[in-house]
Design an enzyme around this catalytic site. Structure first.
Site, PDB file in Angstrom:
ATOM      1  N   ASP A 159     -11.148  -7.420   5.311  1.00 27.63           N
ATOM      2  CA  ASP A 159     -11.280  -6.015   5.684  1.00 27.63           C
ATOM      3  C   ASP A 159     -10.351  -5.119   4.869  1.00 27.63           C
ATOM      4  OD1 ASP A 159     -13.203  -6.520   7.739  1.00 27.63           O
ATOM      5  OD2 ASP A 159     -11.577  -7.294   8.976  1.00 27.63           O
ATOM      6  N   LEU A 160     -10.028  -5.561   3.656  1.00 28.72           N
ATOM      7  CA  LEU A 160      -9.235  -4.788   2.696  1.00 28.72           C
ATOM      8  C   LEU A 160      -7.877  -4.401   3.279  1.00 28.72           C
ATOM      9  CD1 LEU A 160     -12.057  -2.602   1.081  1.00 28.72           C
ATOM     10  CD2 LEU A 160     -11.060  -4.745   0.252  1.00 28.72           C
ATOM     11  N   ASP A 161      -7.654  -3.104   3.543  1.00 24.84           N
ATOM     12  CA  ASP A 161      -6.329  -2.635   3.949  1.00 24.84           C
ATOM     13  C   ASP A 161      -6.106  -2.658   5.459  1.00 24.84           C
ATOM     14  OD1 ASP A 161      -5.410  -2.143   1.346  1.00 24.84           O
ATOM     15  OD2 ASP A 161      -6.454  -0.226   1.294  1.00 24.84           O
ATOM     16  N   GLU A 162      -6.849  -3.489   6.172  1.00 28.79           N
ATOM     17  CA  GLU A 162      -6.718  -3.542   7.629  1.00 28.79           C
ATOM     18  C   GLU A 162      -6.053  -4.833   8.107  1.00 28.79           C
ATOM     19  OE1 GLU A 162     -10.305  -2.563   9.665  1.00 28.79           O
ATOM     20  OE2 GLU A 162     -10.850  -0.980   8.246  1.00 28.79           O
ATOM     21  N   HIS A 172       0.852  -1.193   0.000  1.00 30.76           N
ATOM     22  CA  HIS A 172       0.000   0.000   0.000  1.00 30.76           C
ATOM     23  C   HIS A 172       0.886   1.240   0.000  1.00 30.76           C
ATOM     24  CE1 HIS A 172      -3.130   2.858   1.103  1.00 30.76           C
ATOM     25  NE2 HIS A 172      -4.008   1.934   0.811  1.00 30.76           N
TER      26      HIS A 172
END
Length: 304
Positions: free
Chosen positions: A247-250, A213
């Site tokens: 939770d995608l980018d978590e 990311h």
């Protein structure tokens, strides 16, 4: 050292390149409730098999009832011939401790599928590091939702699969991707793959997925992050490599780094310098995972 004054964290000596075949080298990684006798039990078994410990890293979240984590690298004569007996001895000796553990032959490299869109910097860095022996991996395929990078990958002799993917055909694209990776990979790396990964894909893939990311999460998510950073007048830009969850980018963070910037940098400068950080952070995360240096404790990682 980066001209900003930020020095990337050095990798442990044991994982320094190049990676040898290491026929008689293995890793034992484990975690569970901290309690007396775990280390003694392991060293006792290894000594019985004439194993020699090369490195031993351990961590406890709390010495009283906390979580215990350990990674042991050792050599053992005729490892392949003795592996099943060693595994049986460890299973018998560790029974009752309630530990989760893995015994891994170092010579067996992790098989990796790299997913990418149009940005080439992270993909080419991984390919280059693999070819130079700086990563303990075998990249088995590159999967992209664009054809643009196929000629860049061709000299490395790695299959390139172009599978168009967008929100209109996501289910069809993921089904094709799952066919390709089924039984062929141990890890998926999203090297700037600009598509949402669905919860169904994560479950069916059945292997860890690492994403890079372009920020210190959760700042500047979405499109045009470096333009947003420039508009905010940021003084630091960074990158985060993490495991992908529903939770995608978590997901649990594996590696992060930052560099200092000033008002003098243009958006293009930020993109160029940000790409450098992304490459470094992603390769560090992939190396750590594939050298079995990452243990998870819920949403936290212990990186030895």
């Amino acid at each position: 050292m980066d001209r900003s004054g930020t020095t990337p964290a050095p990798l442990p000596q044991e994982s320094a390149a190049p990676y040898p075949a290491a026929d008689d080298v293995a890793r034992l990684v484990l975690h569970g409730t901290d309690q007396s006798g775990i280390v003694a039990a392991i060293t006792e078994v290894l000594a019985r098999f004439e194993g020699n410990i090369v490195s031993l890293d351990q961590h406890t979240s709390d010495p009283v009832g906390g979580r215990f984590f350990q990674r042991t690298v050792f050599t053992l004569p005729d490892l392949a011939a003795n592996l099943d007996c060693l595994r049986g001895a460890l299973e018998s000796r560790l029974d009752g401790f309630g530990l989760e553990w893995q015994l891994i032959e170092v010579k067996k490299r992790k098989r990796v599928a790299v997913f990418v869109s149009k940005s080439d910097h992270c993909l080419l860095d991984l390919l280059w590091r693999q070819r130079r022996g700086e990563l303990p991996i075998d990249i088995t395929m590159v999967i992209s939702n664009h054809p643009d990078l196929s000629e860049d990958v061709r000299p490395f002799g790695i299959p390139y699969f172009y599978i168009p993917a967008d929100k209109e055909n996501r289910a069809e694209a993921e089904a094709r991707q799952l066919e390709l990776i089924d039984g062929n990979v141990d890890l998926i790396v999203l090297a700037r793959y600009m598509q949402i990964i669905t919860e169904e894909f994560i479950e069916q893939a059945g292997v860890p997925i690492i994403n890079i990311h372009h920020s210190f999460l959760p700042a500047f998510i979405g499109a045009a992050p470096y333009r947003k950073a420039k508009e905010r007048g940021v003084k630091l830009i960074g990158a985060t490599a993490h495991y992908v969850t529903k939770d995608l980018d978590e997901g649990p963070i594996i590696s992060q780094d930052v560099i200092h910037v000033t008002h003098r940098e243009s958006v293009a400068d930020l993109q160029r310098r940000g790409a450098d950080v992304e490459r470094r952070v992603l390769s560090h995360a992939v190396e750590a995972h594939c050298a079995d240096r990452v243990l998870r404790d819920g949403n936290v990682t212990i990186v030895f």
